[in-house]
Design a protein around this motif. Structure first.
Motif, PDB file in Angstrom:
ATOM      1  N   UNK A 277       0.798  -1.230   0.000  1.00  0.00           N
ATOM      2  CA  UNK A 277       0.000   0.000   0.000  1.00  0.00           C
ATOM      3  C   UNK A 277       0.834   1.286   0.000  1.00  0.00           C
ATOM      4  N   UNK A 278       1.766   1.472  -0.946  1.00  0.00           N
ATOM      5  CA  UNK A 278       2.518   2.733  -0.990  1.00  0.00           C
ATOM      6  C   UNK A 278       1.640   3.895  -1.455  1.00  0.00           C
TER       7      UNK A 278
ATOM      8  N   UNK B 135      -3.659  -4.169   5.849  1.00  0.00           N
ATOM      9  CA  UNK B 135      -3.743  -2.856   6.490  1.00  0.00           C
ATOM     10  C   UNK B 135      -3.383  -1.793   5.456  1.00  0.00           C
ATOM     11  N   UNK B 136      -4.266  -1.558   4.501  1.00  0.00           N
ATOM     12  CA  UNK B 136      -3.997  -0.577   3.445  1.00  0.00           C
ATOM     13  C   UNK B 136      -4.355   0.826   3.906  1.00  0.00           C
ATOM     14  N   UNK B 137      -3.811   1.825   3.204  1.00  0.00           N
ATOM     15  CA  UNK B 137      -3.955   3.222   3.629  1.00  0.00           C
ATOM     16  C   UNK B 137      -4.272   4.133   2.446  1.00  0.00           C
ATOM     17  N   UNK B 138      -4.886   5.274   2.773  1.00  0.00           N
ATOM     18  CA  UNK B 138      -5.002   6.401   1.853  1.00  0.00           C
ATOM     19  C   UNK B 138      -5.351   7.630   2.678  1.00  0.00           C
ATOM     20  N   UNK B 139      -5.544   8.771   2.010  1.00  0.00           N
ATOM     21  CA  UNK B 139      -5.701  10.033   2.711  1.00  0.00           C
ATOM     22  C   UNK B 139      -6.989  10.736   2.306  1.00  0.00           C
TER      23      UNK B 139
ATOM     24  N   UNK C 132      -1.321 -13.471 -18.449  1.00  0.00           N
ATOM     25  CA  UNK C 132      -0.129 -14.022 -17.832  1.00  0.00           C
ATOM     26  C   UNK C 132       0.330 -13.310 -16.584  1.00  0.00           C
ATOM     27  N   UNK C 133      -0.235 -12.137 -16.309  1.00  0.00           N
ATOM     28  CA  UNK C 133       0.089 -11.372 -15.104  1.00  0.00           C
ATOM     29  C   UNK C 133      -1.121 -11.301 -14.186  1.00  0.00           C
ATOM     30  N   UNK C 134      -0.840 -11.192 -12.899  1.00  0.00           N
ATOM     31  CA  UNK C 134      -1.885 -11.069 -11.879  1.00  0.00           C
ATOM     32  C   UNK C 134      -1.682  -9.728 -11.167  1.00  0.00           C
ATOM     33  N   UNK C 135      -2.270  -8.648 -11.687  1.00  0.00           N
ATOM     34  CA  UNK C 135      -1.985  -7.319 -11.153  1.00  0.00           C
ATOM     35  C   UNK C 135      -2.389  -7.185  -9.693  1.00  0.00           C
ATOM     36  N   UNK C 136      -1.506  -6.575  -8.925  1.00  0.00           N
ATOM     37  CA  UNK C 136      -1.748  -6.332  -7.501  1.00  0.00           C
ATOM     38  C   UNK C 136      -1.945  -4.832  -7.304  1.00  0.00           C
ATOM     39  N   UNK C 137      -1.002  -4.132  -6.654  1.00  0.00           N
ATOM     40  CA  UNK C 137      -1.151  -2.697  -6.487  1.00  0.00           C
ATOM     41  C   UNK C 137      -0.987  -1.948  -7.794  1.00  0.00           C
TER      42      UNK C 137
END
Length: 278
Positions: free
Chosen positions: A16-17, A54-58, A190-195
């Motif tokens: 969670x950057x 525990x993800x975040x944002x503002x 072929x990809x499994x996107x996350x963030x």
């Protein structure tokens, strides 16, 4: 692209950057901490929450929101540092909550993967809208492991990474905050996107754990750039520097025994700075 700059090491499980007020913020799920990075090797612990995920944002006023999946609630950090309940999520599901993104009006979109992971039997996930007043309502269903989310700079579109479906899925954001017009924004075969995150040229970056890279794609799916990571890439975010934009990637070894914390934050030069939210 050039070799990445190592920004921070010794992370247990980084995720969670976010880029906020000139600093990189992220969650170390393994250490139960939210950390703000002041420079290479320097991280400040902002909050501690015993939750995984525990993800975040503002919020638009700068207050931090934290998804406390363990207690099924959304927390808000007040200016003095105290954590208060922003919304109760327990009425929606008893499966894990995952990512969050907040729009310019203070509406928070939070997703649940829909099943216990790892080890649980697959079930579709969904997205809820949490209003600034803390009310919760479901706005999207039938998502195959919803992961990272982003909102375009004009506030009109929400993009969700469906990891199990190998695609980025888009919705129109209506004036009420509801989601409509579901469509495939980009297939990622072929990809499994996350963030995920977005840039000023309208492209999206997504992180892929198993393939250990981050990929920049245009709407429609054309691959524009790829950066290779030396461990699982869980999430990424762009800074807002128009002269020297950077892509920050957080990740760690996954699915194998390691002698100690393998989490790392690195920065790659990027073609364009960040846009939209987060």
């Amino acid at each position: 692209m050039e070799a990445p700059e190592v920004v921070l090491e010794g992370i247990v499980f980084g995720e969670s950057p976010r880029w906020h007020e000139g600093r990189l913020w992220f969650s170390d799920w393994g250490a139960n901490q939210v950390i703000a990075v002041d420079g290479p090797g320097h991280g400040e612990v902002i909050a501690a929450v015993p939750s995984f995920p525990m993800c975040i944002d503002f919020l638009p006023d700068g207050r931090l929101l934290i998804v406390d999946s363990g207690r099924r609630r959304l927390l808000r950090r007040e200016p003095g540092g105290s954590l208060v309940t922003h919304a109760d999520l327990a009425g929606e599901t008893d499966t894990p909550w995952n990512d969050i993104v907040v729009d310019a009006r203070g509406n928070a979109y939070v997703n649940s993967i829909g099943f216990d992971f790892p080890g649980g039997e697959f079930a579709p996930g969904f997205v809820v809208l949490v209003t600034p007043a803390g009310t919760v309502r479901r706005v999207a269903d039938d998502l195959a492991f919803p992961n990272g989310m982003a909102i375009t700079a004009d506030g009109a579109t929400l993009i969700v990474a469906e990891s199990y479906a190998e695609r980025l899925t888009a919705y129109d954001i209506t004036p009420s905050g509801d989601l409509a017009g579901r469509r495939v924004w980009a297939a990622t075969p072929g990809d499994h996107p996350d963030g995920i995150c977005l840039d000023t040229e309208g492209a999206a970056w997504y992180a892929d754990v198993g393939n250990r890279h981050c990929v920049r794609v245009a709407e429609g799916g054309a691959v524009l750039d790829t950066v290779e990571f030396d461990r699982g890439a869980f999430a990424c975010v762009l800074d807002r520097d128009p002269d020297r934009p950077r892509l920050f990637v957080v990740g760690q070894e996954y699915g194998a025994e390691t002698p100690g914390p393998s989490g790392r934050v690195v920065a790659f030069p990027a073609p364009a700075p960040g846009a939209g939210r987060p």
